[in-house]
Design a protein around this motif. Sequence first.
Motif, short mmCIF file in Angstrom:
data_model
loop_
_atom_site.label_atom_id
_atom_site.label_comp_id
_atom_site.label_asym_id
_atom_site.label_seq_id
_atom_site.Cartn_x
_atom_site.Cartn_y
_atom_site.Cartn_z
N ASN A 1 -13.21 0.69 92.89
CA ASN A 1 -12.00 1.01 93.71
C ASN A 1 -11.46 2.36 93.08
OD1 ASN A 1 -11.79 -1.50 94.62
ND2 ASN A 1 -10.20 -2.20 93.54
N TRP A 2 -11.80 3.03 92.22
CA TRP A 2 -11.46 4.34 91.85
C TRP A 2 -12.46 5.26 92.45
CZ3 TRP A 2 -14.41 7.68 88.55
CH2 TRP A 2 -13.75 9.08 88.40
N TRP A 3 -13.67 4.69 92.49
CA TRP A 3 -14.67 5.80 93.17
C TRP A 3 -14.57 5.87 94.78
CZ3 TRP A 3 -18.17 9.17 90.98
CH2 TRP A 3 -18.96 9.29 92.09
N THR A 4 -14.14 4.69 95.38
CA THR A 4 -13.90 4.79 96.68
C THR A 4 -12.40 5.16 97.05
OG1 THR A 4 -13.06 2.36 96.59
CG2 THR A 4 -15.41 2.74 97.28
N GLY A 5 -11.44 5.34 96.08
CA GLY A 5 -10.13 5.93 96.35
C GLY A 5 -9.17 4.88 96.71
N LYS A 6 -9.48 3.52 96.62
CA LYS A 6 -8.42 2.48 96.85
C LYS A 6 -7.77 2.46 95.67
CE LYS A 6 -12.05 -0.32 99.40
NZ LYS A 6 -12.72 -1.55 99.18
N PRO A 7 -6.32 1.91 95.79
CA PRO A 7 -5.43 1.75 94.67
C PRO A 7 -5.83 0.64 93.76
CG PRO A 7 -4.62 0.88 96.63
CD PRO A 7 -5.80 1.36 97.06
#
Length: 85
Positions: free
Chosen positions: A26-32
């Motif tokens: 999630n951090w890598w893809t920019g999701k919250p």
Amino acid sequence: MRNLLRGIGRILTLTGIINLAWLLVNWWTGKPIGQLQILGLLVLALGLTLLRIRPDEKPVKSNLSPSQREEEKRKHKSWIESGKN
């Protein structure tokens, strides 16, 4: 009892590792990042803590007889007495 705690520790550690991977994706893809993912890191820490439980190797001081306690005191030498700096 120790085996039960280690088993629970394995489950919690596995769950925490999966959660950590999910958090990193999630951090890598920019999701919250959700609150449960942060809680999952605490689960990982608890699981690792439960896996590190070791049996007491030394007898508890209160279980020793007075003569055994005196013998332990005679065996012990501080670093000052041993001549090390």
